[in-house]
Design an enzyme around this catalytic site. Structure first.
Site, PDB file in Angstrom:
ATOM      1  N   HIS A   1       0.831  -1.214   0.000  1.00  0.00           N
ATOM      2  CA  HIS A   1       0.000   0.000   0.000  1.00  0.00           C
ATOM      3  C   HIS A   1       0.863   1.262   0.000  1.00  0.00           C
ATOM      4  CE1 HIS A   1      -3.715   2.254   1.291  1.00  0.00           C
ATOM      5  NE2 HIS A   1      -2.777   3.113   1.683  1.00  0.00           N
ATOM      6  N   GLU A   2       1.759   1.362   0.983  1.00  0.00           N
ATOM      7  CA  GLU A   2       2.541   2.602   1.123  1.00  0.00           C
ATOM      8  C   GLU A   2       3.492   2.797  -0.060  1.00  0.00           C
ATOM      9  OE1 GLU A   2       1.522   4.707   3.123  1.00  0.00           O
ATOM     10  OE2 GLU A   2       0.337   3.449   4.455  1.00  0.00           O
TER      11      GLU A   2
HETATM   12 ZN   LIG Z   1      -2.982   5.215   1.815  1.00  0.00          ZN
END
Ligand SMILES: [Zn+2]
Length: 638
Positions: free
Chosen positions: A420-421
């Protein structure tokens, strides 16, 4: 900003952590290898390298002093913008350069502080940086009204005459667009003075909800536990349905007892927001909130309508959960129960490897670039004493690179957080390379799309390559929960917000009791109470009192729109639609060069139409089918 986002994602029930601002056994063997070996060491760097920002604390402070010394010159630019295309360009370049340096200074100060919050000097540096941001904002506060006074005709003539103004054109047009909702200086000053008292309902809410509610003590599994917001989150997914029910039946009456007061507080907030929107010549608070990024309100309404159209799929998922949990009648207290225990743990190296394998459909260039950056000291990955918790990506250092913080703890959520990041980080990598500073920074409406797309691609890879039935069930269940929590739950919140704001704007009376009735109707409708899918006690109508985000108006809908766009992109790209992939990567490269709604639309996804939301609901349906077949449901015999 980031702390709040993290705390909120728990309340919101979102699996992963927010924007820019998310348990261990011996390591099992790797999942099935990819087609080609990937260049990755088994030991990724453990922390980030801040020397790429400033050589050290002294260099940072020298840069801060230098910027402070420039502030009088920035102030002196006031009154020069309209003189000629050349003076406009000169001033805007000076403002940009100062903003870029201030952002870089702030990245260093905040990362240094986050890596060890116990060091006093780090806290002091952060305060200095924050003060600098305020001083810069004050020194340049005249810009918006001066551009408005010059007017669109002259601004456009200047842009046509001076090619150097091209990177500033979008920002100038945004200022001009918003100028229609800016009042005279004295009126704005009066409203600014009212902002502090108007923010009091939120302050009072936070005091009451976080500090003053009288929490009971419970005996759970033979141990005495003081129930509060934290222990509620820790206990609500207990394996024993009786414990879950006990926890819910002890937690929600506390909110229920304060329904009248919390209702008065929330309605006071809504009235303040309605007042501010009216004062700035907006038809509604919704129009006010969406106008900042120029997002049409048809996006909001399409999302809510399509969430409702997709409820049969949500309820099919809930029915399947009920069967797998062995429950005769599912209650709302069963909503967080895990279907299976985590089947394995992961090292950071495996997380990165899996992410690279997962995002392979995005193309060789994306994978190679990501593999390279994994090794370059951009991430502080592992929790330590004194380190800030949660996860974020910080894109502020335009001339350097993005930075990532995670609290990697070897579970699947940690792996998904890495994907995600780094989805955020790669967005900034592409945007910063393709756009000048002024056009690189993208809005939240588009920001959560690449991060969620990466999570989905990772999840699909893990599902497809699971070595055991349990691993597959676990991965399917994790993605289904991501879709439920990030789409349907946020859509429910969005629908609640719309109804409560509209009631206040139309002058209808609204009490705590009314709010609970409204919320209860939504909970029952979404979770199929009338269809016998999930029984929702009247008590749970009080859940709105627990959601702090209702004081950040019209924000959470963007979680639902982003994950829908991500579902559309991930599915299409996995199916080999290379034209869609090209448009997706162009969307990343577009950064903040246009309104986020337009940027997503140019990539082929119109968020005001049903298509992205249907892509999400269809994806959920396919995952439910798979899980059903795998666990002995009707499809199992195939
Ligand atoms: Zn996010």
């Amino acid at each position: 900003m980031k702390q709040t986002v993290l705390a909120l994602s728990i309340a919101l029930g979102i699996a992963s952590t927010g924007a820019f601002a998310q348990t261990a056994q011996p390591t099992a063997p790797r999942t099935a290898p990819p087609a080609a070996p990937l260049p990755l060491p088994s030991d990724p760097p453990a922390t980030w390298n801040l020397a790429t920002l400033y050589a050290g604390d002294a260099a940072w402070d020298a840069a801060r002093q230098a910027l402070l010394a420039q502030l009088p010159q920035l102030k002196a630019l006031q009154g020069t913008l309209g003189a000629s295309p050349a003076t406009l360009l000169h001033a805007l370049r000076a403002l940009s350069a100062a903003q870029k340096e201030a952002a870089r200074l702030d990245v260093y100060a905040s990362l240094k502080s986050d890596q060890d919050t116990q060091v006093t000097a780090n806290q002091a540096r952060r305060q200095l940086s924050s003060a600098l941001q305020n001083q810069l904002a004050e020194a340049t506060a005249w810009e918006a009204s001066e551009v408005a006074a010059i007017g669109p005709a002259k601004v456009d003539a200047f842009i046509a005459a001076e090619p150097g103004l091209a990177p500033h054109a979008y920002g100038l047009h945004t200022l001009l667009r918003l100028a229609g909702h800016t009042l005279s200086a004295s009126e704005e000053a009066l409203l600014a003075g009212a902002a502090e008292p108007l923010s009091q309902p939120q302050q009072i809410y936070e005091l009451l909800a976080n500090a003053d509610l009288p929490w009971p003590t419970l005996t759970v599994h033979g141990k005495k536990v003081r129930l509060d917001q934290e222990t509620y989150v820790a206990l609500r997914d207990d394996a024993d349905p009786k414990v879950r029910e006990q926890v819910f039946h002890a937690f929600w009456p506390v909110f229920k007892a304060y329904q009248r007061t919390l209702g008065a507080i929330y309605v006071a907030h809504l009235r303040g927001v309605a007042f501010d929107a009216r004062a700035h010549k907006f038809d509604s608070a919704l129009q006010d909130a969406l106008s900042q990024a120029n997002t049409p309100d048809t996006v909001y309404r399409a999302m809510v309508a399509e969430a409702n159209a997709g409820l049969p799929t949500l309820q099919r998922y809930l029915r399947l959960r009920g069967r797998l949990l062995g429950l005769k009648q599912q209650q709302y207290s069963d909503i967080y129960a895990a279907l299976v225990k985590p089947p394995r743990s992961y090292t950071l190296g495996e997380a990165e490897q899996l992410t690279l394998q997962g995002v392979a459909p995005l193309g060789e260039d994306y994978v190679k670039t990501l593999a390279q950056h994994f090794q370059e000291g951009w991430m502080d990955a592992v929790p330590r004493q004194g380190k800030r918790s949660g996860a974020y990506m910080n894109p502020g250092a335009y001339d350097v690179h993005p930075f990532v913080l995670t609290s990697f703890n070897n579970n699947y959520e940690s792996v998904s957080t890495v994907a995600h990041e780094w989805g955020h980080a790669m967005h900034s990598v592409f945007a910063d390379a393709a756009q000048p500073f002024e056009l690189a920074n993208y809005g939240i409406f588009v920001a959560e799309i690449p991060s969620t797309t990466n999570e989905m691609l990772l999840s699909d890879y893990v599902i497809a390559h699971a070595r055991t039935r349990n691993e597959k069930i676990y991965a399917l269940a994790m993605q289904l929960e991501l879709l439920r929590g990030t789409f349907f739950r946020q859509a429910l919140f969005a629908e609640f917000e719309l109804k409560t704001h509209e009631a206040v704007e139309q002058g209808r009376p609204l009490t705590g009791e009314d709010l609970s009735a409204l919320y209860l109707e939504l909970l029952r409708r979404y979770h199929g109470d009338a269809q016998g899918v999930m029984k929702i006690d009247e008590l749970y109508g009080a859940e709105w009192e627990y959601i702090p985000h209702f004081y950040t108006d019209y924000y959470v809908y963007q979680y639902a729109t982003s994950i829908s766009a991500a579902a559309y992109f991930a599915t299409g790209i996995e199916q080999g639609d290379t034209a869609l992939r090209t448009r997706y990567l162009d969307m990343l490269k577009a950064g903040g060069s246009n309104d986020p709604y337009v940027i997503v639309k140019q990539a082929g996804v119109d968020m005001a139409t049903p298509a992205p939301y249907r892509a999400l609901v269809e994806r959920m349906g396919r995952l439910v089918d798979q899980l059903d077949a795998l666990t002995g449901g009707p499809g199992a015999a195939k």
